[in-house]
Design a protein around this motif. Structure first.
Motif, short mmCIF file in Angstrom:
data_model
loop_
_atom_site.label_atom_id
_atom_site.label_comp_id
_atom_site.label_asym_id
_atom_site.label_seq_id
_atom_site.Cartn_x
_atom_site.Cartn_y
_atom_site.Cartn_z
N VAL A 27 46.50 39.75 39.66
CA VAL A 27 47.02 41.01 40.22
C VAL A 27 48.14 40.73 41.22
CG1 VAL A 27 46.44 43.05 41.60
CG2 VAL A 27 44.86 42.25 39.82
N GLY A 28 47.92 39.77 42.12
CA GLY A 28 48.97 39.40 43.07
C GLY A 28 50.21 38.87 42.37
N ALA A 29 50.00 38.06 41.32
CA ALA A 29 51.14 37.51 40.58
C ALA A 29 51.89 38.62 39.84
CB ALA A 29 50.65 36.45 39.59
N ALA A 30 51.16 39.58 39.26
CA ALA A 30 51.82 40.68 38.56
C ALA A 30 52.65 41.52 39.53
CB ALA A 30 50.77 41.55 37.86
N LEU A 31 52.12 41.76 40.74
CA LEU A 31 52.89 42.51 41.73
C LEU A 31 54.13 41.73 42.15
CD1 LEU A 31 53.28 44.94 43.54
CD2 LEU A 31 51.76 43.86 45.23
N ALA A 32 54.00 40.42 42.32
CA ALA A 32 55.16 39.60 42.67
C ALA A 32 56.24 39.67 41.59
CB ALA A 32 54.72 38.15 42.90
N VAL A 33 55.81 39.60 40.32
CA VAL A 33 56.77 39.71 39.21
C VAL A 33 57.47 41.07 39.25
CG1 VAL A 33 56.96 39.88 36.70
CG2 VAL A 33 55.55 38.09 37.72
N TYR A 34 56.70 42.11 39.46
CA TYR A 34 57.26 43.46 39.49
C TYR A 34 58.25 43.63 40.64
CZ TYR A 34 57.24 48.61 39.07
OH TYR A 34 57.59 49.92 38.92
N ALA A 59 39.27 40.94 29.02
CA ALA A 59 39.71 42.09 28.21
C ALA A 59 40.85 42.85 28.88
CB ALA A 59 38.53 43.03 27.97
N LEU A 60 41.79 43.33 28.06
CA LEU A 60 42.88 44.19 28.49
C LEU A 60 43.00 45.35 27.52
CD1 LEU A 60 45.64 41.50 29.23
CD2 LEU A 60 44.29 42.73 30.94
N ASP A 61 43.26 46.54 28.05
CA ASP A 61 43.47 47.68 27.15
C ASP A 61 44.96 48.00 27.04
OD1 ASP A 61 44.16 48.97 29.49
OD2 ASP A 61 42.44 50.33 29.50
N ASP A 295 40.71 43.62 43.19
CA ASP A 295 39.34 43.49 43.70
C ASP A 295 39.26 43.63 45.21
OD1 ASP A 295 38.47 43.15 41.15
OD2 ASP A 295 37.97 41.02 41.33
N ALA A 296 40.36 43.50 45.91
CA ALA A 296 40.34 43.74 47.36
C ALA A 296 40.09 45.21 47.65
CB ALA A 296 41.66 43.31 47.98
N ALA A 297 40.42 46.09 46.70
CA ALA A 297 40.28 47.54 46.89
C ALA A 297 39.09 48.12 46.14
CB ALA A 297 41.55 48.26 46.44
N HIS A 298 38.73 47.53 45.00
CA HIS A 298 37.67 48.09 44.16
C HIS A 298 37.12 47.02 43.24
CE1 HIS A 298 40.98 48.06 41.30
NE2 HIS A 298 41.67 48.81 42.15
N ILE A 299 35.83 47.09 42.98
CA ILE A 299 35.19 46.15 42.05
C ILE A 299 34.48 46.97 40.98
CG2 ILE A 299 33.67 44.18 41.78
CD1 ILE A 299 33.86 43.67 44.73
N THR A 300 34.85 46.73 39.74
CA THR A 300 34.32 47.51 38.62
C THR A 300 33.35 46.65 37.81
OG1 THR A 300 36.44 48.66 38.49
CG2 THR A 300 34.94 48.92 36.63
N PRO A 301 32.15 47.14 37.52
CA PRO A 301 31.25 46.39 36.63
C PRO A 301 31.95 46.11 35.30
CG PRO A 301 30.12 48.26 37.62
CD PRO A 301 31.56 48.42 37.95
N PRO A 302 31.60 45.02 34.63
CA PRO A 302 32.39 44.58 33.47
C PRO A 302 32.07 45.29 32.16
CG PRO A 302 30.59 43.06 33.86
CD PRO A 302 30.52 44.08 34.96
N PHE A 303 31.22 46.30 32.18
CA PHE A 303 30.73 46.86 30.93
C PHE A 303 31.80 47.60 30.13
CE2 PHE A 303 27.09 46.95 33.97
CZ PHE A 303 26.42 45.87 33.43
N GLY A 305 35.20 46.57 30.58
CA GLY A 305 36.34 45.67 30.60
C GLY A 305 37.52 46.18 31.40
N GLN A 306 37.26 46.82 32.56
CA GLN A 306 38.33 47.47 33.31
C GLN A 306 38.62 46.82 34.66
OE1 GLN A 306 40.28 50.44 32.45
NE2 GLN A 306 39.61 49.63 30.49
N GLY A 307 38.02 45.68 34.97
CA GLY A 307 38.24 45.07 36.28
C GLY A 307 39.70 44.72 36.54
N LEU A 308 40.26 43.84 35.74
CA LEU A 308 41.66 43.44 35.90
C LEU A 308 42.59 44.59 35.55
CD1 LEU A 308 43.93 41.46 36.41
CD2 LEU A 308 43.55 40.51 34.11
N VAL A 309 42.20 45.39 34.57
CA VAL A 309 43.03 46.53 34.17
C VAL A 309 43.28 47.45 35.36
CG1 VAL A 309 43.19 48.55 32.66
CG2 VAL A 309 42.22 46.42 31.79
N ALA A 310 42.24 47.73 36.14
CA ALA A 310 42.39 48.60 37.29
C ALA A 310 43.36 48.01 38.31
CB ALA A 310 41.02 48.85 37.94
N GLY A 311 43.31 46.69 38.49
CA GLY A 311 44.25 46.04 39.41
C GLY A 311 45.68 46.15 38.93
#
Length: 536
Positions: A27-34, A59-61, A295-303, A305-311
């Motif tokens: 997430v930090g790397a993606a923000l740096a790229v952006y 997983a990514l959607d 994950d510093a702002a929110h933690i999503t259960p993995p059921f 597959g939205q943890g990294l997606v939300a970041g």
């Protein structure tokens, strides 16, 4: 070695930047790229020396892939497996549900699996190509001091020398145990699951792994199971109350758990680890000049597959706002919209994951038969089948409050393919050279004044056009036919936006694809001037 990296090993000289990111995970790397793509001077502070060479997020959607597309990551920059089906099994009823994840949404696969180190490597390579992004590895975040006009971030470099970064904004991308979140005093709200889970990642499974995602929803031992690129495969086993981490991570125990899938085969384990899943959301994602993402702002259960997606949704929403806030006289209105937009959506996604958890983890046989039987029955009725099998249950990117002009009635109805506060679909467009593009690639990183079956540039006065372009805004046209004389015009190949009953009309799109406003030609001057005023 760039100037900032050289300074690290000298006398602790101060560093100047627009934005400081603490944390260099995906997430930090993606923000740096952006931010680098947007031309925002950025310093990344990371305590570790390299990428952790282990699979974690898997997983990514289509929404996450769209963010990666928009920040400039090419489609072939990391390997993916397209998942066409997600199947759910009950030991008493057999297969009781199936999600159709085949095909595309927004011209992108609905669901893929990936290997996290590959994605992180691709993001870091992209960040390193930007002269506006400077990464400080082996560097510790110590504290920050926020002033009315700046923020001063104290760090300790690899030589053990304290330094200060003078910046405008600080972003915490430092994970679930975030020091940034602790520093601003925002606690997590929510709960942890009582159960721990054993994650087992195997490799060298080419030609042996499944080609879909399955959930074995057995009260005795719920087990999600899925493939991953590079011949990898993952299982997640819920621990019983009397089982310990040491017992579950024992190779013999793992072999026994995997036996139903192995048929006597040897298996090479890449990682085994016991985790406790969490469902938590921070009370706010921003305080003053400090922001939280991932994950510093929110933690999503993995059921789901939205943890990294939300970041990744976080950084798509925040990145362009930081850019405009650096130049705006009233940056507060722009920046406050980050929390107003992202926190409610993140909370909805956590609730969806918790609901999926109830299905995956029935407490006993009676509850399993009741819950799974209900889903199986509802999946047979036309009204509910589409909702349950075609991902309609997932909350859309649609904001009630935020940085846009709310509309009621006609222009926020289904009579257009846009809705104020909602992310526009990505469609295929053809330009004046007969080249075909995804629409996001035509917009770039700018605000867009988009004419549907009308060319705004022929109707706007030069003064307003100049103000719009000074802000980086673009003026484009989408229509049913291709006008080769209009270099800023595109043809709607499948006529998804154009040729509507109420054409022509105009839309202002934000850099993240959210519709800022929808209006008739007669309202164009007033609506565009209002947007310019808010941005400037």
């Amino acid at each position: 070695m760039d100037k900032i990296q050289k300074n690290q090993h000298q006398d602790g000289a101060a560093i100047q930047a627009d934005v400081v990111i603490v944390g260099y995970g995906p997430v930090g790397a993606a923000l740096a790229v952006y931010l680098g793509k947007l031309g925002v001077s950025t310093v990344v502070v990371e305590k570790n020396s390299d990428i952790l060479p282990m699979p974690r997020a898997i997983a990514l959607d289509n929404e996450a892939l769209r963010v990666l597309q928009n920040i400039g990551l090419s489609d072939d920059s990391f390997e993916k497996i397209t998942i066409n089906h997600v199947r759910m099994y009950c030991p008493f009823l057999g297969k009781f549900g199936e999600l159709n994840t085949s095909g595309k949404i927004d011209e992108l696969p609905k669901l893929v699996t990936f290997y996290q180190p590959d994605l992180e490597k691709a993001l870091r390579n992209k960040a390193s190509s930007s002269s506006d992004v400077h990464v400080l590895l082996n560097t510790e975040f110590i504290s920050f001091d926020e002033q009315p006009d700046a923020i001063h971030v104290a760090i300790r470099n690899p030589a053990g020398v304290n330094q200060t970064i003078h910046a405008q904004y600080l972003v915490g991308a430092d994970g679930a145990s975030s020091k940034i979140r602790s520093s601003i005093g925002f606690d997590f709200r929510g709960a942890s699951y009582c159960e721990d889970w054993l994650i087992v990642d195997a490799k060298n499974r080419q030609g042996k792994s499944i080609d879909h995602v399955e959930f074995i929803c057995d009260p005795k031992r719920p087990t999600p199971h899925m493939p991953a690129p590079g011949g990898r495969e993952r299982w997640e086993f819920m621990l019983h109350a009397n089982e310990t981490r040491e017992e579950m991570e024992n190779p013999e125990k793992i072999q026994a758990l995997l036996q139903p899938w192995m048929s006597g085969q040897d298996i090479e384990i890449e990682r085994q680890a016991v985790y406790r899943f969490h469902a938590r959301c921070c009370e706010r994602f921003q305080k003053g000049r400090v922001f939280l993402v991932g994950d510093a702002a929110h933690i999503t259960p993995p059921f789901v597959g939205q943890g990294l997606v939300a970041g990744l949704r976080d950084i798509a929403n925040l990145g362009w706002k930081l850019k405009f806030a650096l130049k705006a006289e009233n940056a507060k209105e722009i920046l406050d919209s980050y929390d107003a937009e992202r926190r409610p959506h993140a909370a909805k996604m956590i609730q969806l994951a918790k609901g999926m958890g109830l299905m995956v983890m029935p407490k006993n046989k009676i509850k399993a038969i009741a819950v799974h039987g209900l889903i199986k029955s509802l999946s047979k009725f036309p009204l509910t089948k589409h909702y349950l099998t075609e991902l309609k249950v997932k909350p859309q990117i649609r904001y009630k409050n935020g940085f846009f002009q709310p509309k009621k009635g006609y222009w926020n109805s289904t009579k257009t393919n846009f809705e104020v506060g909602k992310q526009a679909d990505q469609i295929l467009l053809k330009n004046s050279k007969n080249q075909i593009f995804k629409s996001d690639d035509c917009w770039g990183d700018s605000f867009i004044l988009l004419g549907i079956d009308v060319d705004p540039a022929t109707l706007l006065n030069e003064g307003l056009q100049h103000q719009w372009k000074v802000l980086g805004g673009k003026i484009l046209t989408v229509s049913t036919r291709l006008n080769h004389q209009n270099l800023n015009g595109f043809m709607d190949i499948e006529q998804k936006w154009a040729a509507k009953k109420n054409s022509p009309y105009l839309v202002i799109l934000r850099p993240d694809g959210i519709a800022y406003n929808i209006f008739e030609i007669s309202e164009m001057t007033r609506s565009l001037a209002l947007c310019i005023n808010q941005l400037a």
